[in-house]
Design a protein around this motif. Structure first.
Motif, PDB file in Angstrom:
ATOM      1  N   VAL A 124     -13.170  21.194  44.308  1.00  0.00           N
ATOM      2  CA  VAL A 124     -13.593  19.972  44.987  1.00  0.00           C
ATOM      3  C   VAL A 124     -13.633  20.189  46.502  1.00  0.00           C
ATOM      4  CG1 VAL A 124     -12.796  18.440  43.166  1.00  0.00           C
ATOM      5  CG2 VAL A 124     -11.217  19.051  45.007  1.00  0.00           C
ATOM      6  N   ALA A 125     -13.837  21.452  46.904  1.00  0.00           N
ATOM      7  CA  ALA A 125     -14.032  21.828  48.309  1.00  0.00           C
ATOM      8  C   ALA A 125     -12.814  21.522  49.177  1.00  0.00           C
ATOM      9  CB  ALA A 125     -15.280  21.138  48.878  1.00  0.00           C
ATOM     10  N   GLN A 126     -11.607  21.654  48.591  1.00  0.00           N
ATOM     11  CA  GLN A 126     -10.404  21.321  49.336  1.00  0.00           C
ATOM     12  C   GLN A 126      -9.339  22.391  49.156  1.00  0.00           C
ATOM     13  OE1 GLN A 126      -8.676  19.743  51.430  1.00  0.00           O
ATOM     14  NE2 GLN A 126     -10.267  18.372  52.180  1.00  0.00           N
ATOM     15  N   ASP A 127      -8.188  22.178  49.840  1.00  0.00           N
ATOM     16  CA  ASP A 127      -7.018  23.030  49.662  1.00  0.00           C
ATOM     17  C   ASP A 127      -5.795  22.123  49.535  1.00  0.00           C
ATOM     18  OD1 ASP A 127      -6.322  22.196  52.230  1.00  0.00           O
ATOM     19  OD2 ASP A 127      -6.897  24.081  53.185  1.00  0.00           O
ATOM     20  N   THR A 128      -4.599  22.689  49.701  1.00  0.00           N
ATOM     21  CA  THR A 128      -3.382  21.917  49.459  1.00  0.00           C
ATOM     22  C   THR A 128      -3.203  20.745  50.421  1.00  0.00           C
ATOM     23  OG1 THR A 128      -2.144  23.496  50.810  1.00  0.00           O
ATOM     24  CG2 THR A 128      -2.143  23.846  48.414  1.00  0.00           C
ATOM     25  N   TRP A 129      -3.937  20.738  51.519  1.00  0.00           N
ATOM     26  CA  TRP A 129      -3.876  19.593  52.437  1.00  0.00           C
ATOM     27  C   TRP A 129      -4.106  18.282  51.684  1.00  0.00           C
ATOM     28  CZ3 TRP A 129      -7.928  16.182  53.243  1.00  0.00           C
ATOM     29  CH2 TRP A 129      -7.734  15.224  54.247  1.00  0.00           C
ATOM     30  N   LEU A 130      -5.031  18.268  50.742  1.00  0.00           N
ATOM     31  CA  LEU A 130      -5.415  17.033  50.061  1.00  0.00           C
ATOM     32  C   LEU A 130      -4.236  16.381  49.349  1.00  0.00           C
ATOM     33  CD1 LEU A 130      -7.774  15.141  49.277  1.00  0.00           C
ATOM     34  CD2 LEU A 130      -8.083  16.563  47.232  1.00  0.00           C
ATOM     35  N   VAL A 131      -3.339  17.178  48.783  1.00  0.00           N
ATOM     36  CA  VAL A 131      -2.240  16.634  47.985  1.00  0.00           C
ATOM     37  C   VAL A 131      -0.875  16.777  48.661  1.00  0.00           C
ATOM     38  CG1 VAL A 131      -3.431  16.886  45.799  1.00  0.00           C
ATOM     39  CG2 VAL A 131      -2.088  18.803  46.665  1.00  0.00           C
ATOM     40  N   HIS A 132      -0.814  17.444  49.830  1.00  0.00           N
ATOM     41  CA  HIS A 132       0.464  17.640  50.516  1.00  0.00           C
ATOM     42  C   HIS A 132       0.555  16.938  51.858  1.00  0.00           C
ATOM     43  CE1 HIS A 132       1.757  21.547  48.232  1.00  0.00           C
ATOM     44  NE2 HIS A 132       1.801  20.454  47.490  1.00  0.00           N
ATOM     45  N   THR A 133      -0.558  16.557  52.448  1.00  0.00           N
ATOM     46  CA  THR A 133      -0.494  15.980  53.787  1.00  0.00           C
ATOM     47  C   THR A 133       0.261  14.663  53.775  1.00  0.00           C
ATOM     48  OG1 THR A 133      -1.801  15.486  55.766  1.00  0.00           O
ATOM     49  CG2 THR A 133      -2.642  14.644  53.666  1.00  0.00           C
ATOM     50  N   GLU A 134       0.818  14.308  54.929  1.00  0.00           N
ATOM     51  CA  GLU A 134       1.607  13.082  55.052  1.00  0.00           C
ATOM     52  C   GLU A 134       0.715  11.880  55.369  1.00  0.00           C
ATOM     53  OE1 GLU A 134       4.630  12.474  54.388  1.00  0.00           O
ATOM     54  OE2 GLU A 134       5.620  14.422  54.253  1.00  0.00           O
ATOM     55  N   GLY A 135       1.348  10.714  55.494  1.00  0.00           N
ATOM     56  CA  GLY A 135       0.640   9.450  55.571  1.00  0.00           C
ATOM     57  C   GLY A 135      -0.338   9.314  56.715  1.00  0.00           C
ATOM     58  N   ALA A 136      -0.118  10.011  57.818  1.00  0.00           N
ATOM     59  CA  ALA A 136      -1.046   9.887  58.941  1.00  0.00           C
ATOM     60  C   ALA A 136      -2.461  10.308  58.564  1.00  0.00           C
ATOM     61  CB  ALA A 136      -0.553  10.729  60.122  1.00  0.00           C
ATOM     62  N   ASP A 137      -2.570  11.161  57.551  1.00  0.00           N
ATOM     63  CA  ASP A 137      -3.883  11.637  57.120  1.00  0.00           C
ATOM     64  C   ASP A 137      -4.422  10.902  55.892  1.00  0.00           C
ATOM     65  OD1 ASP A 137      -3.855  13.504  59.136  1.00  0.00           O
ATOM     66  OD2 ASP A 137      -3.275  15.183  57.863  1.00  0.00           O
ATOM     67  N   PRO A 139      -5.961   8.073  55.519  1.00  0.00           N
ATOM     68  CA  PRO A 139      -7.342   7.585  55.594  1.00  0.00           C
ATOM     69  C   PRO A 139      -8.352   8.655  55.181  1.00  0.00           C
ATOM     70  CG  PRO A 139      -6.120   6.828  57.499  1.00  0.00           C
ATOM     71  CD  PRO A 139      -5.226   7.794  56.775  1.00  0.00           C
ATOM     72  N   GLN A 140      -8.079   9.921  55.574  1.00  0.00           N
ATOM     73  CA  GLN A 140      -8.977  11.006  55.189  1.00  0.00           C
ATOM     74  C   GLN A 140      -8.851  11.353  53.705  1.00  0.00           C
ATOM     75  OE1 GLN A 140      -7.029  11.354  58.193  1.00  0.00           O
ATOM     76  NE2 GLN A 140      -8.815  10.520  59.240  1.00  0.00           N
ATOM     77  N   THR A 141      -7.621  11.360  53.169  1.00  0.00           N
ATOM     78  CA  THR A 141      -7.491  11.679  51.742  1.00  0.00           C
ATOM     79  C   THR A 141      -8.123  10.588  50.882  1.00  0.00           C
ATOM     80  OG1 THR A 141      -5.263  10.683  51.564  1.00  0.00           O
ATOM     81  CG2 THR A 141      -5.393  13.038  52.101  1.00  0.00           C
ATOM     82  N   ARG A 142      -8.055   9.335  51.330  1.00  0.00           N
ATOM     83  CA  ARG A 142      -8.734   8.272  50.592  1.00  0.00           C
ATOM     84  C   ARG A 142     -10.242   8.511  50.584  1.00  0.00           C
ATOM     85  NH1 ARG A 142      -4.500   5.071  52.922  1.00  0.00           N
ATOM     86  NH2 ARG A 142      -5.737   4.444  54.724  1.00  0.00           N
ATOM     87  N   ASP A 143     -10.784   8.915  51.724  1.00  0.00           N
ATOM     88  CA  ASP A 143     -12.222   9.198  51.800  1.00  0.00           C
ATOM     89  C   ASP A 143     -12.602  10.342  50.858  1.00  0.00           C
ATOM     90  OD1 ASP A 143     -14.856   8.844  52.914  1.00  0.00           O
ATOM     91  OD2 ASP A 143     -14.518  10.654  54.090  1.00  0.00           O
ATOM     92  N   TRP A 144     -11.789  11.387  50.815  1.00  0.00           N
ATOM     93  CA  TRP A 144     -12.044  12.492  49.898  1.00  0.00           C
ATOM     94  C   TRP A 144     -11.916  12.044  48.444  1.00  0.00           C
ATOM     95  CZ3 TRP A 144     -13.679  17.520  50.242  1.00  0.00           C
ATOM     96  CH2 TRP A 144     -13.903  18.014  51.521  1.00  0.00           C
ATOM     97  N   GLY A 145     -10.936  11.210  48.169  1.00  0.00           N
ATOM     98  CA  GLY A 145     -10.792  10.702  46.814  1.00  0.00           C
ATOM     99  C   GLY A 145     -11.999   9.904  46.372  1.00  0.00           C
TER     100      GLY A 145
END
Length: 223
Positions: A124-137, A139-145
């Motif tokens: 899905v064109a991602q790495d562990t950032w998508l599932v490990h990043t903290e709350g500040a990010d 908004p971006q993980t929601r967009d990717w989801g």
């Protein structure tokens, strides 16, 4: 942290896994909420909300579950709580007093996008950032989801990934608009209400191995 938006078109197929009916799951939820009901309220697109919540840009009911008690509790309650100088963490009372844990199981097979491995994330064109990043990010993980749901996996009834705060276990998000039948059912075990003395003792026992304890009640504090 990847500061890039999702691609316009997917480069491959996501990895689909089926979570079988009967699988035990655990949910921490507001004590006012039906344990098996979806959260209908969209998160703010840019500020408050969870990793894969809906927003006004893409609305859907959603709920999160852990595949173990530790994962469910830690993901819901231990986000971004630092350790103190003694290597302990204190959970503020407002974080848990109006919440409960319910013992559930999948009532039907559920097809989800796997985000468990490097290969899964690359699909899905991602790495562990998508599932490990903290709350500040978030908004971006929601967009990717939203992009994964809409563009890559229009069949997906949810996502599954390794718990950030209990990496030995898994967590999942399920989407109401993709589940033809209610996906969860109670096991019959009574829920744990963290706002009661008994529920708080239970919660502290779960949190102890994570070097965390509930903040004392106001009358228990030493002045």
């Amino acid at each position: 942290m990847p500061k890039y938006p999702p691609p316009e078109t997917p480069s491959g197929e996501p990895n689909r896994v089926t979570l079988p009916a009967g699988t035990p799951v655990y949910r921490v939820h507001g004590s006012h909420r039906d344990a098996t009901g979806f959260n209908p309220r969209p998160a703010h697109a840019f500020y408050f909300g969870g990793r894969f919540d809906s927003t006004t840009y893409e609305k859907y009911g959603y709920l999160y579950v852990g595949f173990g008690v530790g994962a469910a509790v830690c993901e819901a309650l231990l986000r971004s709580i630092p350790f103190d100088g003694d290597g302990m963490r204190l959970l503020q009372r407002e974080a848990f007093e109006r919440r409960s844990l319910s013992f559930l199981r999948l009532a039907t097979d559920v097809d989800v996008v796997s985000l468990m491995s490097g290969r899964d994330l690359t699909a899905v064109a991602q790495d562990t950032w998508l599932v490990h990043t903290e709350g500040a990010d978030y908004p971006q993980t929601r967009d990717w989801g939203h992009w994964i749901r809409r563009t890559v996996a229009p069949w997906a009834q949810g996502f599954v990934w390794p718990s950030k705060r209990e990496p030995a276990d898994r967590v999942a998000v399920l989407f109401e608009d993709r589940c033809g039948e209610p996906p969860l059912e109670p096991t019959g075990a009574p829920r744990i209400d963290f706002g009661t003395e008994e529920g708080e003792r239970w919660l502290n026992a779960v949190l102890a191995p994570y070097r965390t304890q509930a903040a004392p009640r106001p009358h228990e504090r030493i002045l």
